[in-house]
Enzyme design. Structure first.
Site, PDB file in Angstrom:
ATOM      1  N   SER A 141       0.863  -1.198   0.000  1.00 45.75           N
ATOM      2  CA  SER A 141       0.000   0.000   0.000  1.00 45.75           C
ATOM      3  C   SER A 141       0.890   1.236   0.000  1.00 45.75           C
ATOM      4  O   SER A 141       2.066   1.164   0.392  1.00 45.75           O
ATOM      5  CB  SER A 141      -0.854   0.001   1.269  1.00 45.75           C
ATOM      6  N   TYR A 154      -2.924  -1.423  10.274  1.00 47.39           N
ATOM      7  CA  TYR A 154      -2.837  -1.622   8.820  1.00 47.39           C
ATOM      8  C   TYR A 154      -1.494  -1.102   8.286  1.00 47.39           C
ATOM      9  O   TYR A 154      -0.797  -1.783   7.521  1.00 47.39           O
ATOM     10  CB  TYR A 154      -4.011  -0.897   8.147  1.00 47.39           C
TER      11      TYR A 154
END
Ligand SMILES: NC(=O)c1ccc[n+]([C@@H]2O[C@H](COP(=O)([O-])OP(=O)(O)OC[C@H]3O[C@@H](n4cnc5c(N)ncnc54)[C@H](O)[C@@H]3O)[C@@H](O)[C@H]2O)c1
Length: 258
Positions: A141, A154
């Site tokens: 990401s 995350y």
């Protein structure tokens, strides 16, 4: 001359980015193994419409026993030699500050995004190494490159995924296995609406505000299309990227440049 049909495993391929990755490989004539905890009917239809062979194999990447059975089934499907593994399955976690974060939330996200990726990779390395090598592509990401308030679990899982990517690249280079990652910015799939909603609630502001801020965070002023991520995954899994291993490519509309 006949060319060998590549066998490609895509985890988390029931929906979202994984579905587009699977469809892209199907269009290139690959045989697909669709791994997910959910039914993958929609992806199967897409892949079969492209004329590709596809198998759904249930796999919970957080469960070592499930990953082991999955590995056995993949070995049967690919005849002992796997070409590509795309580690795409992942979860968002809840938007919450570290000071409010229950241990169970932290552990759930790390168990899926990091430990699950390690378990699947560990299981499939012998199949990737069997016929002179293969490719692993991990979906990280843009937050594997920066911090983001309310998303520590995350963010930490995705930074760690790049550490895993670089280490695997070194460990597997002599087996002919290349290991790379893709770091997408916010991607226009169903899940991003839920992620923005969860931020809006945690931060006490309208969801439109979150979207505007995230769009403005990219010099291109927009979110990423799932097909734009799939195209970079296909490149990393192809011979076109034969000199690349241990790399992480940003697909962020210019938001991240390092
Ligand atoms: N959507 C974005 O904006 C974005 C941005 C950057 C990175 N990513 C990453 O891309 C990947 C795909 O995200 P998405 O947006 O398509 O999400 P999604 O929720 O649409 O798809 C994720 C898939 O993973 C599966 N999955 C979840 N837990 C699993 C488990 N334990 N075992 C097997 N499968 C499991 C889900 O069932 C689902 O089909 C994730 O790793 C995510 O972190 C997404």
């Amino acid at each position: 001359m006949t060319t060998k049909t590549r066998t490609v495993v895509v985890t988390g391929s029931a929906a979202g980015i994984g579905q587009h990755i699977a469809a892209d490989f199907a269009r290139s004539g690959a045989r697909l193994v669709l791994a997910d905890v959910q039914p993958v009917d929609e992806t199967l239809t897409l892949v079969q419409a492209a004329g590709a062979e596809a198998h759904h194999v249930h796999c919970d990447i957080t469960d070592e026993g499930s990953v082991r059975s999955f590995g056995e089934r993949v070995a049967e499907i690919c005849g002992g030699s796997l070409d590509v593994l795309v580690n795409n399955a992942g979860i968002n976690g809840e938007a919450q500050l570290v000071q409010d974060m229950p241990l169970a939330s932290w552990q759930r996200t790390i168990a899926t995004n990091l430990t699950g990726t390690m378990l699947v990779t560990r299981e499939l390395i012998p199949l990737l190494a069997a016929d002179g090598g293969g490719q692993i592509v991990n979906i990280a990401s843009n937050v594997a490159r920066r911090g983001l308030p309310y998303r520590a679990d995350y963010v930490a899982s995705k930074w760690a995924l790049l550490g895993l990517t670089q280490t695997l690249a070194l460990e597997l280079v002599e087996d002919g296995i290349r290991v790379n990652a893709v770091c997408p910015g916010p991607v226009e799939v169903d899940r991003i609406e839920k992620v923005m909603q969860s931020h809006a609630e945690a931060e006490g502001r309208p969801v439109e505000d979150v979207r505007r801020e995230w769009e403005a965070g990219s010099p291109m002023g927009r979110f990423i299309e799932p097909g734009e991520v799939a195209a970079v995954v296909s490149f990393l899994a192809s011979d076109e990227s034969s000199a690349m291993t241990g790399q992480a490519l940003n697909v962020t509309g210019g938001q991240i440049m390092t």
